[in-house]
Motif scaffolding. Structure first.
Motif, PDB file in Angstrom:
ATOM      1  N   LYS A   1       0.815  -1.197   0.000  1.00 52.03           N
ATOM      2  CA  LYS A   1       0.000   0.000   0.000  1.00 52.03           C
ATOM      3  C   LYS A   1       0.856   1.256   0.000  1.00 52.03           C
ATOM      4  O   LYS A   1       0.600   2.182  -0.746  1.00 52.03           O
ATOM      5  CB  LYS A   1      -0.898   0.034   1.233  1.00 52.03           C
ATOM      6  N   GLU A   2       1.855   1.295   0.893  1.00 54.92           N
ATOM      7  CA  GLU A   2       2.674   2.492   1.019  1.00 54.92           C
ATOM      8  C   GLU A   2       3.432   2.806  -0.263  1.00 54.92           C
ATOM      9  O   GLU A   2       3.661   3.963  -0.584  1.00 54.92           O
ATOM     10  CB  GLU A   2       3.646   2.340   2.187  1.00 54.92           C
ATOM     11  N   LEU A   3       3.822   1.778  -1.011  1.00 53.16           N
ATOM     12  CA  LEU A   3       4.575   1.999  -2.238  1.00 53.16           C
ATOM     13  C   LEU A   3       3.697   2.552  -3.347  1.00 53.16           C
ATOM     14  O   LEU A   3       4.186   3.056  -4.342  1.00 53.16           O
ATOM     15  CB  LEU A   3       5.240   0.703  -2.692  1.00 53.16           C
ATOM     16  N   ALA A   4       2.373   2.468  -3.177  1.00 59.08           N
ATOM     17  CA  ALA A   4       1.446   2.960  -4.186  1.00 59.08           C
ATOM     18  C   ALA A   4       0.997   4.392  -3.918  1.00 59.08           C
ATOM     19  O   ALA A   4       0.286   4.974  -4.710  1.00 59.08           O
ATOM     20  CB  ALA A   4       0.220   2.050  -4.255  1.00 59.08           C
ATOM     21  N   GLN A   5       1.434   4.962  -2.811  1.00 56.91           N
ATOM     22  CA  GLN A   5       1.018   6.323  -2.464  1.00 56.91           C
ATOM     23  C   GLN A   5       2.078   7.322  -2.892  1.00 56.91           C
ATOM     24  O   GLN A   5       3.260   7.156  -2.593  1.00 56.91           O
ATOM     25  CB  GLN A   5       0.777   6.426  -0.962  1.00 56.91           C
ATOM     26  N   LYS A   6       1.624   8.356  -3.574  1.00 55.71           N
ATOM     27  CA  LYS A   6       2.561   9.392  -4.012  1.00 55.71           C
ATOM     28  C   LYS A   6       2.992  10.233  -2.821  1.00 55.71           C
ATOM     29  O   LYS A   6       2.234  10.454  -1.897  1.00 55.71           O
ATOM     30  CB  LYS A   6       1.932  10.264  -5.088  1.00 55.71           C
ATOM     31  N   GLU A   7       4.221  10.677  -2.879  1.00 56.63           N
ATOM     32  CA  GLU A   7       4.775  11.527  -1.833  1.00 56.63           C
ATOM     33  C   GLU A   7       4.324  12.958  -2.070  1.00 56.63           C
ATOM     34  O   GLU A   7       3.665  13.261  -3.060  1.00 56.63           O
ATOM     35  CB  GLU A   7       6.298  11.436  -1.872  1.00 56.63           C
ATOM     36  N   VAL A   8       4.743  13.829  -1.190  1.00 62.05           N
ATOM     37  CA  VAL A   8       4.353  15.235  -1.267  1.00 62.05           C
ATOM     38  C   VAL A   8       4.638  15.832  -2.645  1.00 62.05           C
ATOM     39  O   VAL A   8       3.828  16.539  -3.198  1.00 62.05           O
ATOM     40  CB  VAL A   8       5.065  16.063  -0.162  1.00 62.05           C
ATOM     41  N   GLY A   9       5.782  15.535  -3.224  1.00 57.92           N
ATOM     42  CA  GLY A   9       6.149  16.089  -4.525  1.00 57.92           C
ATOM     43  C   GLY A   9       5.450  15.447  -5.704  1.00 57.92           C
ATOM     44  O   GLY A   9       5.592  15.889  -6.834  1.00 57.92           O
ATOM     45  N   GLY A  10       4.708  14.389  -5.483  1.00 56.29           N
ATOM     46  CA  GLY A  10       3.994  13.721  -6.564  1.00 56.29           C
ATOM     47  C   GLY A  10       4.688  12.496  -7.125  1.00 56.29           C
ATOM     48  O   GLY A  10       4.235  11.924  -8.108  1.00 56.29           O
ATOM     49  N   ASP A  11       5.785  12.088  -6.530  1.00 55.15           N
ATOM     50  CA  ASP A  11       6.504  10.896  -6.965  1.00 55.15           C
ATOM     51  C   ASP A  11       6.144   9.696  -6.098  1.00 55.15           C
ATOM     52  O   ASP A  11       5.812   9.848  -4.929  1.00 55.15           O
ATOM     53  CB  ASP A  11       8.015  11.097  -6.854  1.00 55.15           C
ATOM     54  N   LEU A  12       6.255   8.520  -6.697  1.00 57.55           N
ATOM     55  CA  LEU A  12       6.181   7.277  -5.944  1.00 57.55           C
ATOM     56  C   LEU A  12       7.588   6.956  -5.438  1.00 57.55           C
ATOM     57  O   LEU A  12       8.572   7.506  -5.944  1.00 57.55           O
ATOM     58  CB  LEU A  12       5.675   6.153  -6.847  1.00 57.55           C
ATOM     59  N   PRO A  13       7.713   6.069  -4.451  1.00 58.10           N
ATOM     60  CA  PRO A  13       9.049   5.718  -3.952  1.00 58.10           C
ATOM     61  C   PRO A  13      10.022   5.261  -5.050  1.00 58.10           C
ATOM     62  O   PRO A  13      11.214   5.576  -4.983  1.00 58.10           O
ATOM     63  CB  PRO A  13       8.767   4.598  -2.953  1.00 58.10           C
ATOM     64  N   LEU A  14       9.522   4.565  -6.077  1.00 59.10           N
ATOM     65  CA  LEU A  14      10.395   4.136  -7.170  1.00 59.10           C
ATOM     66  C   LEU A  14      10.996   5.344  -7.882  1.00 59.10           C
ATOM     67  O   LEU A  14      12.196   5.380  -8.178  1.00 59.10           O
ATOM     68  CB  LEU A  14       9.633   3.255  -8.163  1.00 59.10           C
ATOM     69  N   HIS A  15      10.175   6.357  -8.157  1.00 55.27           N
ATOM     70  CA  HIS A  15      10.673   7.567  -8.813  1.00 55.27           C
ATOM     71  C   HIS A  15      11.723   8.266  -7.939  1.00 55.27           C
ATOM     72  O   HIS A  15      12.769   8.690  -8.426  1.00 55.27           O
ATOM     73  CB  HIS A  15       9.524   8.553  -9.081  1.00 55.27           C
ATOM     74  N   THR A  16      11.421   8.378  -6.655  1.00 59.79           N
ATOM     75  CA  THR A  16      12.344   9.042  -5.738  1.00 59.79           C
ATOM     76  C   THR A  16      13.674   8.310  -5.686  1.00 59.79           C
ATOM     77  O   THR A  16      14.738   8.938  -5.730  1.00 59.79           O
ATOM     78  CB  THR A  16      11.729   9.128  -4.326  1.00 59.79           C
ATOM     79  N   ALA A  17      13.617   6.992  -5.614  1.00 59.10           N
ATOM     80  CA  ALA A  17      14.854   6.203  -5.571  1.00 59.10           C
ATOM     81  C   ALA A  17      15.694   6.447  -6.821  1.00 59.10           C
ATOM     82  O   ALA A  17      16.917   6.562  -6.738  1.00 59.10           O
ATOM     83  CB  ALA A  17      14.524   4.723  -5.419  1.00 59.10           C
ATOM     84  N   LEU A  18      15.053   6.539  -7.962  1.00 58.08           N
ATOM     85  CA  LEU A  18      15.784   6.801  -9.202  1.00 58.08           C
ATOM     86  C   LEU A  18      16.341   8.223  -9.214  1.00 58.08           C
ATOM     87  O   LEU A  18      17.482   8.442  -9.614  1.00 58.08           O
ATOM     88  CB  LEU A  18      14.881   6.573 -10.413  1.00 58.08           C
ATOM     89  N   ARG A  19      15.572   9.173  -8.760  1.00 54.83           N
ATOM     90  CA  ARG A  19      16.012  10.578  -8.755  1.00 54.83           C
ATOM     91  C   ARG A  19      17.238  10.799  -7.881  1.00 54.83           C
ATOM     92  O   ARG A  19      18.133  11.558  -8.251  1.00 54.83           O
ATOM     93  CB  ARG A  19      14.896  11.486  -8.250  1.00 54.83           C
ATOM     94  N   VAL A  20      17.254  10.167  -6.717  1.00 57.70           N
ATOM     95  CA  VAL A  20      18.373  10.388  -5.793  1.00 57.70           C
ATOM     96  C   VAL A  20      19.494   9.361  -5.993  1.00 57.70           C
ATOM     97  O   VAL A  20      20.422   9.299  -5.200  1.00 57.70           O
ATOM     98  CB  VAL A  20      17.918  10.414  -4.313  1.00 57.70           C
ATOM     99  N   GLU A  21      19.383   8.589  -7.071  1.00 57.52           N
ATOM    100  CA  GLU A  21      20.406   7.614  -7.443  1.00 57.52           C
ATOM    101  C   GLU A  21      20.678   6.595  -6.340  1.00 57.52           C
ATOM    102  O   GLU A  21      21.821   6.309  -5.981  1.00 57.52           O
ATOM    103  CB  GLU A  21      21.672   8.337  -7.899  1.00 57.52           C
ATOM    104  N   ALA A  22      19.594   6.054  -5.816  1.00 53.33           N
ATOM    105  CA  ALA A  22      19.675   4.994  -4.812  1.00 53.33           C
ATOM    106  C   ALA A  22      20.356   3.760  -5.416  1.00 53.33           C
ATOM    107  O   ALA A  22      20.371   3.595  -6.636  1.00 53.33           O
ATOM    108  CB  ALA A  22      18.276   4.628  -4.336  1.00 53.33           C
ATOM    109  N   PRO A  23      20.895   2.894  -4.579  1.00 57.87           N
ATOM    110  CA  PRO A  23      21.541   1.670  -5.084  1.00 57.87           C
ATOM    111  C   PRO A  23      20.560   0.820  -5.915  1.00 57.87           C
ATOM    112  O   PRO A  23      19.354   0.819  -5.661  1.00 57.87           O
ATOM    113  CB  PRO A  23      21.940   0.928  -3.809  1.00 57.87           C
TER     114      PRO A  23
END
Length: 108
Positions: A1-23
């Motif tokens: 459920k949590e992975l399907a909710q957009k964050e404040v900026g409108g991104d999902l956790p997958l997008h955020t991980a890619l943006r911040v160059e997560a492992p």
């Protein structure tokens, strides 16, 4: 459920991980949990595949986010069971929290 909710900026956790160059392991784990995220545009209308290309991610990530792989995952309903392993719970949860915190601080 949590992975399907957009964050404040409108991104999902997958997008955020890619943006911040997560492992890669974390990006792959997020995809495995919620492959639908790959088809949902983020805050700037970019998909996970577009973000991965922009950030020049590894072949492993690029292959996973390829539309044919995403379609396969969505059709079969596969989810990676390693999410329920003890290892994943603590290590990745703290990584996700750090990524989200970093992303939030950058957007301020």
């Amino acid at each position: 459920k949590e992975l399907a909710q957009k964050e404040v900026g409108g991104d999902l956790p997958l997008h955020t991980a890619l943006r911040v160059e997560a492992p890669d392991d974390l990006v792959i784990a997020l995809f495995e949990c919620y492959p639908e995220a790959a088809n949902i545009p983020g805050c700037d209308n970019l998909t996970a595949k577009c973000l991965a290309e922009e950030k020049k991610r590894s072949n492993s990530v690029m292959d996973l986010l390829h539309p044919s792989m995403v379609s396969k995952r969505l059709q079969t309903g596969e989810r990676d069971s390693f999410l329920h392993r003890k290892w994943f719970g603590s290590k990745v949860r703290s990584s996700i929290e750090n990524i989200l915190r970093k992303s939030f601080m950058e957007k301020k």
